[in-house]
Scaffold this motif. Structure first.
Motif, PDB file in Angstrom:
ATOM      1  N   TRP A   1       0.825  -1.198   0.000  1.00 18.94           N
ATOM      2  CA  TRP A   1       0.000   0.000   0.000  1.00 18.94           C
ATOM      3  C   TRP A   1       0.864   1.256   0.000  1.00 18.94           C
TER       4      TRP A   1
ATOM      5  N   TRP B   1      -3.810   3.826  -0.807  1.00 17.60           N
ATOM      6  CA  TRP B   1      -4.185   3.228  -2.080  1.00 17.60           C
ATOM      7  C   TRP B   1      -3.200   2.145  -2.481  1.00 17.60           C
TER       8      TRP B   1
ATOM      9  N   VAL C   1     -14.174  -1.369   0.216  1.00 18.97           N
ATOM     10  CA  VAL C   1     -13.186  -0.451  -0.355  1.00 18.97           C
ATOM     11  C   VAL C   1     -13.832   0.241  -1.553  1.00 18.97           C
TER      12      VAL C   1
ATOM     13  N   TYR D   1     -12.660   1.671  -5.647  1.00 13.66           N
ATOM     14  CA  TYR D   1     -11.606   1.498  -6.632  1.00 13.66           C
ATOM     15  C   TYR D   1     -11.944   2.265  -7.903  1.00 13.66           C
TER      16      TYR D   1
ATOM     17  N   VAL E   1      -7.032   0.767  -5.851  1.00 10.20           N
ATOM     18  CA  VAL E   1      -7.925   0.461  -4.746  1.00 10.20           C
ATOM     19  C   VAL E   1      -7.665   1.459  -3.628  1.00 10.20           C
ATOM     20  N   TYR E   2      -8.733   2.015  -3.055  1.00  8.59           N
ATOM     21  CA  TYR E   2      -8.630   2.980  -1.960  1.00  8.59           C
ATOM     22  C   TYR E   2      -9.247   2.371  -0.707  1.00  8.59           C
ATOM     23  N   SER E   3      -8.591   2.592   0.441  1.00  5.98           N
ATOM     24  CA  SER E   3      -9.086   2.050   1.701  1.00  5.98           C
ATOM     25  C   SER E   3      -8.720   2.979   2.850  1.00  5.98           C
TER      26      SER E   3
END
Length: 108
Positions: A33, A41, A74, A76, A86-88
């Motif tokens: 990440w 991301w 998530v 994305y 991908v975003y978290s």
């Protein structure tokens, strides 16, 4: 690879068909990440999955310390070049599955 019918949609008078042409599983770790002050991301580059620009995300799941997979929430984006971002809120280990698809509008 054999073509496989994965979806048929019919909404507002449109009849759309999608065919799966191949898939790629990407296992990632917490160390993969990237982050800044506001967000975290993960990038799955198109050069790694090699499925081209017509990809869809089939699943994103987390993996616990015992190796079991779990659902995760998530967001994305799929970039025009086929990269998947991908975003978290927090980093986690897990797996992304992407598929190359071909989609077309059926004639009525």
């Amino acid at each position: 690879m054999n073509n496989k019918l994965i979806g048929r949609l019919n909404y507002t008078g449109l009849n759309i068909t999608s065919i799966s042409k191949g898939y790629y599983n990407y296992d990632f770790t917490v160390e993969d990440w990237q982050d800044d002050l506001d967000s975290k991301w993960l990038i799955l580059p198109a050069s790694l999955h090699k499925l081209g620009t017509q990809v869809v995300v089939k699943s994103i799941i987390s993996k616990d310390s015992n190796g079991r997979f779990h659902d995760v929430i998530v967001s994305y984006d799929i970039m025009i070049n086929g990269d998947v971002i991908v975003y978290s809120d927090s980093e986690f280990s897990g797996r992304i599955q992407v598929e190359e698809t071909e989609t077309w509008l059926n004639q009525q």
